[in-house]
Design a protein around this motif. Structure first.
Motif, PDB file in Angstrom:
ATOM      1  N   LEU A 124      -7.211  -4.786  -0.609  1.00  0.00           N
ATOM      2  CA  LEU A 124      -8.261  -4.728  -1.621  1.00  0.00           C
ATOM      3  C   LEU A 124      -9.167  -5.944  -1.505  1.00  0.00           C
ATOM      4  O   LEU A 124     -10.402  -5.843  -1.544  1.00  0.00           O
ATOM      5  N   LEU A 125      -8.518  -7.119  -1.349  1.00  0.00           N
ATOM      6  CA  LEU A 125      -9.305  -8.357  -1.207  1.00  0.00           C
ATOM      7  C   LEU A 125     -10.156  -8.294   0.052  1.00  0.00           C
ATOM      8  O   LEU A 125     -11.335  -8.672   0.044  1.00  0.00           O
ATOM      9  N   LEU A 126      -9.546  -7.774   1.121  1.00  0.00           N
ATOM     10  CA  LEU A 126     -10.262  -7.659   2.390  1.00  0.00           C
ATOM     11  C   LEU A 126     -11.498  -6.765   2.218  1.00  0.00           C
ATOM     12  O   LEU A 126     -12.602  -7.093   2.665  1.00  0.00           O
ATOM     13  N   ALA A 127     -11.285  -5.671   1.494  1.00  0.00           N
ATOM     14  CA  ALA A 127     -12.396  -4.732   1.292  1.00  0.00           C
ATOM     15  C   ALA A 127     -13.505  -5.400   0.493  1.00  0.00           C
ATOM     16  O   ALA A 127     -14.685  -5.333   0.856  1.00  0.00           O
ATOM     17  N   PHE A 128     -13.124  -6.080  -0.588  1.00  0.00           N
ATOM     18  CA  PHE A 128     -14.179  -6.666  -1.427  1.00  0.00           C
ATOM     19  C   PHE A 128     -14.831  -7.864  -0.771  1.00  0.00           C
ATOM     20  O   PHE A 128     -15.979  -8.184  -1.060  1.00  0.00           O
ATOM     21  N   ALA A 129     -14.072  -8.511   0.135  1.00  0.00           N
ATOM     22  CA  ALA A 129     -14.674  -9.635   0.869  1.00  0.00           C
ATOM     23  C   ALA A 129     -15.800  -9.141   1.776  1.00  0.00           C
ATOM     24  O   ALA A 129     -16.701  -9.903   2.134  1.00  0.00           O
ATOM     25  N   GLN A 130     -15.766  -7.873   2.141  1.00  0.00           N
ATOM     26  CA  GLN A 130     -16.803  -7.358   3.043  1.00  0.00           C
ATOM     27  C   GLN A 130     -18.149  -7.179   2.329  1.00  0.00           C
ATOM     28  O   GLN A 130     -19.194  -7.185   2.969  1.00  0.00           O
TER      29      GLN A 130
ATOM     30  N   GLY B 181      17.271   9.738  -0.711  1.00  0.00           N
ATOM     31  CA  GLY B 181      17.573   9.811  -2.138  1.00  0.00           C
ATOM     32  C   GLY B 181      16.568   9.127  -3.025  1.00  0.00           C
ATOM     33  O   GLY B 181      16.903   8.595  -4.080  1.00  0.00           O
ATOM     34  N   VAL B 182      15.306   9.069  -2.618  1.00  0.00           N
ATOM     35  CA  VAL B 182      14.268   8.458  -3.448  1.00  0.00           C
ATOM     36  C   VAL B 182      13.288   9.556  -3.796  1.00  0.00           C
ATOM     37  O   VAL B 182      12.967  10.395  -2.960  1.00  0.00           O
ATOM     38  N   SER B 183      12.752   9.502  -5.021  1.00  0.00           N
ATOM     39  CA  SER B 183      11.754  10.521  -5.348  1.00  0.00           C
ATOM     40  C   SER B 183      10.410  10.087  -4.754  1.00  0.00           C
ATOM     41  O   SER B 183      10.046   8.917  -4.828  1.00  0.00           O
ATOM     42  N   PRO B 184       9.691  11.026  -4.144  1.00  0.00           N
ATOM     43  CA  PRO B 184       8.465  10.670  -3.424  1.00  0.00           C
ATOM     44  C   PRO B 184       7.343  10.272  -4.373  1.00  0.00           C
ATOM     45  O   PRO B 184       7.160  10.888  -5.421  1.00  0.00           O
ATOM     46  N   PRO B 185       6.584   9.232  -4.048  1.00  0.00           N
ATOM     47  CA  PRO B 185       5.491   8.778  -4.922  1.00  0.00           C
ATOM     48  C   PRO B 185       4.265   9.674  -4.764  1.00  0.00           C
ATOM     49  O   PRO B 185       4.031  10.241  -3.712  1.00  0.00           O
ATOM     50  N   GLY B 186       3.484   9.750  -5.844  1.00  0.00           N
ATOM     51  CA  GLY B 186       2.218  10.487  -5.757  1.00  0.00           C
ATOM     52  C   GLY B 186       1.140   9.589  -5.180  1.00  0.00           C
ATOM     53  O   GLY B 186       0.922   8.471  -5.669  1.00  0.00           O
ATOM     54  N   LEU B 187       0.471  10.064  -4.153  1.00  0.00           N
ATOM     55  CA  LEU B 187      -0.492   9.206  -3.465  1.00  0.00           C
ATOM     56  C   LEU B 187      -1.766   9.010  -4.282  1.00  0.00           C
ATOM     57  O   LEU B 187      -2.412   7.974  -4.212  1.00  0.00           O
ATOM     58  N   LEU B 188      -2.100  10.006  -5.077  1.00  0.00           N
ATOM     59  CA  LEU B 188      -3.307   9.917  -5.887  1.00  0.00           C
ATOM     60  C   LEU B 188      -3.167   8.785  -6.894  1.00  0.00           C
ATOM     61  O   LEU B 188      -4.036   7.914  -7.012  1.00  0.00           O
ATOM     62  N   ASN B 189      -1.993   8.770  -7.578  1.00  0.00           N
ATOM     63  CA  ASN B 189      -1.733   7.691  -8.528  1.00  0.00           C
ATOM     64  C   ASN B 189      -1.724   6.353  -7.834  1.00  0.00           C
ATOM     65  O   ASN B 189      -2.219   5.362  -8.369  1.00  0.00           O
ATOM     66  N   MET B 190      -1.146   6.326  -6.637  1.00  0.00           N
ATOM     67  CA  MET B 190      -1.058   5.078  -5.896  1.00  0.00           C
ATOM     68  C   MET B 190      -2.439   4.502  -5.665  1.00  0.00           C
ATOM     69  O   MET B 190      -2.702   3.328  -5.906  1.00  0.00           O
ATOM     70  N   LEU B 191      -3.387   5.366  -5.238  1.00  0.00           N
ATOM     71  CA  LEU B 191      -4.735   4.897  -4.934  1.00  0.00           C
ATOM     72  C   LEU B 191      -5.425   4.427  -6.207  1.00  0.00           C
ATOM     73  O   LEU B 191      -6.134   3.415  -6.203  1.00  0.00           O
ATOM     74  N   ILE B 192      -5.180   5.156  -7.310  1.00  0.00           N
ATOM     75  CA  ILE B 192      -5.830   4.766  -8.566  1.00  0.00           C
ATOM     76  C   ILE B 192      -5.294   3.415  -9.041  1.00  0.00           C
ATOM     77  O   ILE B 192      -6.052   2.511  -9.397  1.00  0.00           O
ATOM     78  N   TYR B 193      -3.951   3.247  -8.985  1.00  0.00           N
ATOM     79  CA  TYR B 193      -3.364   1.979  -9.428  1.00  0.00           C
ATOM     80  C   TYR B 193      -3.764   0.829  -8.529  1.00  0.00           C
ATOM     81  O   TYR B 193      -3.861  -0.299  -8.961  1.00  0.00           O
ATOM     82  N   MET B 194      -4.009   1.154  -7.268  1.00  0.00           N
ATOM     83  CA  MET B 194      -4.400   0.110  -6.313  1.00  0.00           C
ATOM     84  C   MET B 194      -5.693  -0.557  -6.795  1.00  0.00           C
ATOM     85  O   MET B 194      -5.869  -1.766  -6.638  1.00  0.00           O
ATOM     86  N   PHE B 195      -6.563   0.233  -7.417  1.00  0.00           N
ATOM     87  CA  PHE B 195      -7.814  -0.345  -7.905  1.00  0.00           C
ATOM     88  C   PHE B 195      -7.679  -0.877  -9.327  1.00  0.00           C
ATOM     89  O   PHE B 195      -8.176  -1.955  -9.640  1.00  0.00           O
ATOM     90  N   LEU B 196      -7.003  -0.083 -10.182  1.00  0.00           N
ATOM     91  CA  LEU B 196      -7.008  -0.439 -11.600  1.00  0.00           C
ATOM     92  C   LEU B 196      -6.086  -1.600 -11.910  1.00  0.00           C
ATOM     93  O   LEU B 196      -6.415  -2.486 -12.688  1.00  0.00           O
ATOM     94  N   GLN B 197      -4.871  -1.562 -11.338  1.00  0.00           N
ATOM     95  CA  GLN B 197      -3.922  -2.641 -11.607  1.00  0.00           C
ATOM     96  C   GLN B 197      -3.379  -3.164 -10.299  1.00  0.00           C
ATOM     97  O   GLN B 197      -2.248  -2.855  -9.919  1.00  0.00           O
ATOM     98  N   PRO B 198      -4.169  -3.931  -9.577  1.00  0.00           N
ATOM     99  CA  PRO B 198      -3.685  -4.424  -8.279  1.00  0.00           C
ATOM    100  C   PRO B 198      -2.406  -5.228  -8.483  1.00  0.00           C
ATOM    101  O   PRO B 198      -2.300  -6.004  -9.433  1.00  0.00           O
ATOM    102  N   GLY B 199      -1.456  -4.980  -7.628  1.00  0.00           N
ATOM    103  CA  GLY B 199      -0.216  -5.746  -7.711  1.00  0.00           C
ATOM    104  C   GLY B 199       0.891  -5.015  -8.429  1.00  0.00           C
ATOM    105  O   GLY B 199       2.049  -5.357  -8.275  1.00  0.00           O
ATOM    106  N   THR B 200       0.558  -3.982  -9.212  1.00  0.00           N
ATOM    107  CA  THR B 200       1.638  -3.214  -9.839  1.00  0.00           C
ATOM    108  C   THR B 200       1.733  -1.857  -9.154  1.00  0.00           C
ATOM    109  O   THR B 200       0.760  -1.365  -8.603  1.00  0.00           O
ATOM    110  N   LEU B 201       2.907  -1.294  -9.225  1.00  0.00           N
ATOM    111  CA  LEU B 201       3.133  -0.021  -8.548  1.00  0.00           C
ATOM    112  C   LEU B 201       3.657   1.007  -9.527  1.00  0.00           C
ATOM    113  O   LEU B 201       4.436   0.684 -10.422  1.00  0.00           O
TER     114      LEU B 201
END
Lengths: 857, 76
Positions: free
Chosen positions: A646-652, A610-630
């Protein structure tokens, strides 16, 4: 010793050969047949003219010229050349005396043929002259017979200045006194033949120079005459000029000659003329007989030559190559030995040794040919062995570049990934089957089709095994997409059933429901219920886009792993820790995570919870633009995971940037502190200066006391690196570029794989359009007209399917797949800094030679 | 038949096939070629099949059309 596999280029050895001068030619011949040694030029400072075997090469050039002359003569005579089929006829290596014999023979043949040619030409000229004379006699005779009747009138006109110049000839045609002749009137004449296009100018010049004191008569020769020097046919006229006075006649002769006319001797008396005609005819007959004989002899001679010309040409070509190779060797005058150096695959050394032994034994020489493996710091050439299956794949990789010596051969994964990615874009069972049958046909009739010289076909034929693998994978993807000429298979029962409302009327929109919401799904490929539904693009776009991302991720991860194998093989730990591991973490924490999310989203039954499925494209964009919000939640604790990744990636990024350059600097400084210096010796190891060999040994044993096969490759690598002075700035800049490139490429390359979706969508839609425009209306029509329409429509459908959907779309999908291999995959691991191994090989020489192409069948 | 577990059953089959390809590849210098090509083909094909299967496992939309004849629907 490990065998040479397609996984890496073969291990190479620099070898030095000491060959006794007497058998130099035989040794090189044997090695040319073997085709495993690439000789180095030891006489780089000597010009081509000063080398030892230039004389022999000149002589062979001359023979080659003679043979080509024969070929030209044969073409002129229309005698076909018997081409040499290298699969059937094998040519034994010729001895020196055989070559001498051939050279002498072609010398004498050339003389004979040019003699025959000369005499043929002379005879031909004679024949033309006689023919012309015959015409002159015949035509001029006509003038005389007519003119004798008019002597009186001519005399009247010459004696009497008042006589009109033009008078009707027939009126005065009475007193025919045959006995009176022109000589009695002091009138002479010149008879001859002139080209028809010059007649006008000839007449004018005569008229002007003689001020009209002449009487000219002419007639056309009906048949064109052949000019023997140019072999062109010319139409000519016979002329007879009457004039008085010896001087004027001489003048006329001179003018005729200067105008290119031929003057012939014609007698005035008709009896004598008749004799002359008989004589000319007899001579003409003789000349024609001799001419025929000469022609026959020449043809026989050339036919004789045509049987063995190809073989001679190839023998001479090989011989020349041998001497050209011998010119690369250095000659030790004191010991009367030739010294050669070259690269050869280490695993083939025993074979080379035994070949050399054979040659020495056959020559009955007591001095053996010595072959020495020498150590060198030069980078060996990249030698990738191929068989007929891998050859075409290797070629498309080599088209991009030559792999570095001993690095993972990029062609190995390409054998599968290239055709597979092609198939993802070309997924249609029907088209794939046509392609598969074409590929199978090319493989079944492999031998007869090899001789086809039509270039476009030869190209397709060369890639027949690629086509085979591509078509096989396309059959599979066609089944997965459930597309066969845009229609679908119904192998299994569908997972959907139509939900028909009460009182259904046609045209009403209906939707399907799952037969078992938690059970049965279509087991293989796409459910056929989606076909032709209103929203099938909505579904297939989402599916194909996600599939492109997942396949791209898998392809790139797989390719990246090869960089680990390379670093491990070359024992460059810093490349593992400074490049491979941070790169892998960076890539996986962004795109690996995306792939995990895609799969996770598919595996959750969103309606059941009973949950509406999230859009993965938006998820990836928000992951970069507003880390921590969903935007919408995919799973519990998503924010934390995403921020962490994200931190792990940028630490590299700083690790990628700084670890390798600073480590290299530290290593360099440590070596300095221990008192090591860069070895400033020359990289040239040559037989010319004897000490160099010891030098090479010292390099090998100085710092790295490795005797194993692998060690040598490393030494080469290390020394090469140390050769350039360590420059921290340069290393740093290089690494910065690499880092930026890698990080940006992770994004752009992943996006680049979306072409898989785009092209497969285009292919499917195009074939659907083609069907709906040809077959669909034809199948709907009835009656005899409908049947005829169907035949025509099928013809259209099939032709267009082959041309547009298979050939054009196939080429386009192939190019896209090629790009994915070259750019997206190779950039992850391959260095492409090698140079190709080009051994001295007769086989290769004959295949590539343009000059010899026409002699080989 | 053919529910979510199929993915794992398919995986098991593919792993078995890969192992078989590894073991039964003909010996010689082209062994690596056989192994690499066979295993890579199996994995690629499995990947594609699995993706297709997963995409249809819990569909978010259903097929919809309005051009069906009543008779056809009864038969299907």
């Amino acid at each position: 010793m490990a065998p040479d596999t397609p996984f890496r280029s073969a291990e190479m050895s620099m070898v030095q050969l000491y060959i006794s001068n007497e058998i130099g030619r035989e040794v090189v011949n044997a090695l040319g047949e073997l085709g495993l040694v690439q000789f180095r030029d030891l006489n780089g400072d000597i010009s081509a003219f000063q080398r030892a075997f230039t004389q022999e090469i000149r002589r062979l050039d001359n023979v080659e010229r003679q043979l080509r002359y024969f070929y030209a003569q044969m073409e002129k005579a229309g005698i076909p050349l018997r081409k040499l089929d290298l699969d059937v006829d094998t040519l034994a290596a010729p001895t020196t005396s055989e070559i001498d014999e051939l050279s002498e023979r072609s010398q004498s043949l050339e003389q004979r043929i040019s003699q025959l040619n000369d005499s043929y030409e002379t005879l031909k000229k004679r024949e033309v002259e006689l023919t012309e004379w015959r015409w002159v006699l015949r035509e001029a005779g006509g003038f005389f017979d007519r003119a004798h009747g008019n002597v009186e009138e001519i005399r009247a006109s010459t004696d009497n200045d008042d006589a009109p110049l033009l008078q009707d000839v027939e009126q005065h045609n009475q007193a025919a006194d045959v006995d009176r002749s022109f000589s009695g009137m002091n009138i002479g004449f010149v008879a001859g033949v002139i080209a028809r296009d010059r007649v006008g100018a000839f007449e004018r010049i005569l008229w002007r120079t003689l001020r009209g004191n002449l009487y000219m008569n002419q007639s056309e020769i009906p048949e064109p005459l052949i000019d023997p020097s140019t072999n062109e046919s010319v139409s000519k006229n016979v002329f007879v000029i009457f004039a008085h006075g010896k001087e004027i006649l001489a003048k006329i002769r001179k003018i005729s000659e200067s105008m290119g006319a031929e003057v012939y001797n014609v007698d005035e008396n008709s009896d004598l003329r008749r004799d002359q005609i008989h004589e000319v005819n007899a001579r003409l007959n003789d000349v024609q007989n001799v001419l025929r004989n000469t022609q026959q002899t020449l043809d026989a001679e050339l036919t004789q030559i045509s049987r063995s010309l190809s073989a001679w040409m190839i023998l001479i070509g090989k011989e020349k190559a041998v001497y050209n190779t011998l010119n690369l060797f250095s000659y030790d005058k004191a010991r009367r030995t030739l010294i050669a150096e070259g690269w050869c695959p280490r695993n083939d050394l025993p074979l080379i040794r035994s070949t050399l032994q054979d040659v020495t034994n056959r020559a009955g020489l007591s001095v053996p040919t010595i072959i020495n493996e020498i150590r060198t710091n030069k980078t060996p050439p990249t030698y990738l062995k191929t068989n007929k299956f891998t050859e075409a794949f290797q070629t498309i990789v080599n088209a991009y570049g030559t792999a570095t010596y001993r690095e993972v051969n990029p062609a190995l994964p390409v054998i599968v990934t290239f055709p597979f990615l092609f198939a993802v874009m070309f997924g249609d069972f029907g088209h794939a089957c046509i392609m598969l049958s074409a590929a199978l046909a090319m493989i079944y009739w492999e031998k007869p089709l090899r001789k086809v010289t039509f270039e476009l076909f030869a190209m397709v034929y060369y890639g027949r095994y690629i086509a085979l693998v591509m078509a096989s994978f396309s059959v599979f993807t066609g089944l997965i997409y459930n597309d066969v000429f845009s229609k679908s298979f119904t192998f299994f029962p569908s997972a959907w059933k139509w939900d028909v409302p009460e009182g259904y009327v046609e045209g009403q929109s209906i939707r399907a429901v799952l037969k078992e919401p938690n059970g049965y799904r279509y087991p293989f490929g796409l459910d056929y219920r989606w076909h032709d539904s209103e929203n099938d693009l909505l579904f297939s776009n989402s599916y194909k886009m996600k599939m492109s991302i997942i396949l791209g991720w898998a392809h790139m991860t797989y390719s990246l792993c090869f960089s680990y194998i390379n670093a491990k093989y070359f024992n460059k730990k810093i490349d593992i820790f400074g490049n491979f591991i941070p790169g892998m973490i960076f890539f996986q924490s962004i795109f690996g995570y995306l792939v995990v999310c895609i799969i996770y989203k598919w595996s959750v039954d969103w309606f059941a919870i009973g949950v509406s499925p999230p859009g993965l494209l938006n998820m990836l964009i928000y992951m970069f633009l507003q880390p921590g919000t969903l935007d919408m939640r995919l799973y519990k604790g998503q924010e934390v995971v995403q921020v962490g990744l994200l931190l792990l990636a940028f630490a590299q990024v700083p690790i990628l940037l700084f670890l390798k350059p600073f480590y290299l600097r530290w290593e360099h400084n440590r070596a300095r502190a221990h008192g090591y210096r860069g070895i400033g010796e020359r990289s040239r190891v040559s037989a010319l200066d004897e000490d160099d060999e010891d030098d090479g040994h010292m390099n090998g044993n100085g710092r790295h006391s490795t005797e194993s096969g692998e060690g040598v490759a490393m030494i080469t690598q290390d020394i090469e690196e140390e050769h350039e002075e360590f420059d921290f700035g340069e290393v740093m800049i290089h690494q910065v570029i690499h880092t930026i490139e890698f990080c940006l490429n992770c994004v752009s390359h992943t996006a680049s794989y979306l072409r898989l979706w785009a092209l497969s969508l285009a292919h499917q839609q195009l074939s659907a359009v083609l069907w709906s425009m040809t077959m669909a209306p034809a199948l709907a029509s009835t009656g005899i007209g409908g049947a005829l329409y169907l035949v025509a429509a099928f013809f259209m459908f099939f032709t267009l399917s082959c041309i547009i959907l298979i050939i054009m779309e196939g080429v386009s999908a192939m190019l896209h797949s090629l790009r994915l291999a070259w750019v997206e995959s190779f950039s992850k691991f391959a260095e492409f800094a090698g140079w190709p191994f080009a051994p001295f090989s007769f086989k290769q020489m004959l295949e590539e030679s343009e000059d010899l192409k026409e002699y080989i069948g | 038949m053919a529910n979510g577990w199929s993915i794992f059953i398919g995986l098991a089959i593919i792993v078995a096939m890969c192992v078989a390809a590894w073991i039964f590849s003909p010996k010689g210098e082209n062994q690596v070629l056989w192994r690499s090509s066979l295993i890579l083909s199996f994995v690629s094909c499995y990947l594609m099949w699995a993706i297709t299967f997963l995409a249809q496992l819990h569909p978010l939309i259903e097929p919809r059309r309005s051009d069906l004849r009543a008779k056809y629907i009864e038969h299907s």
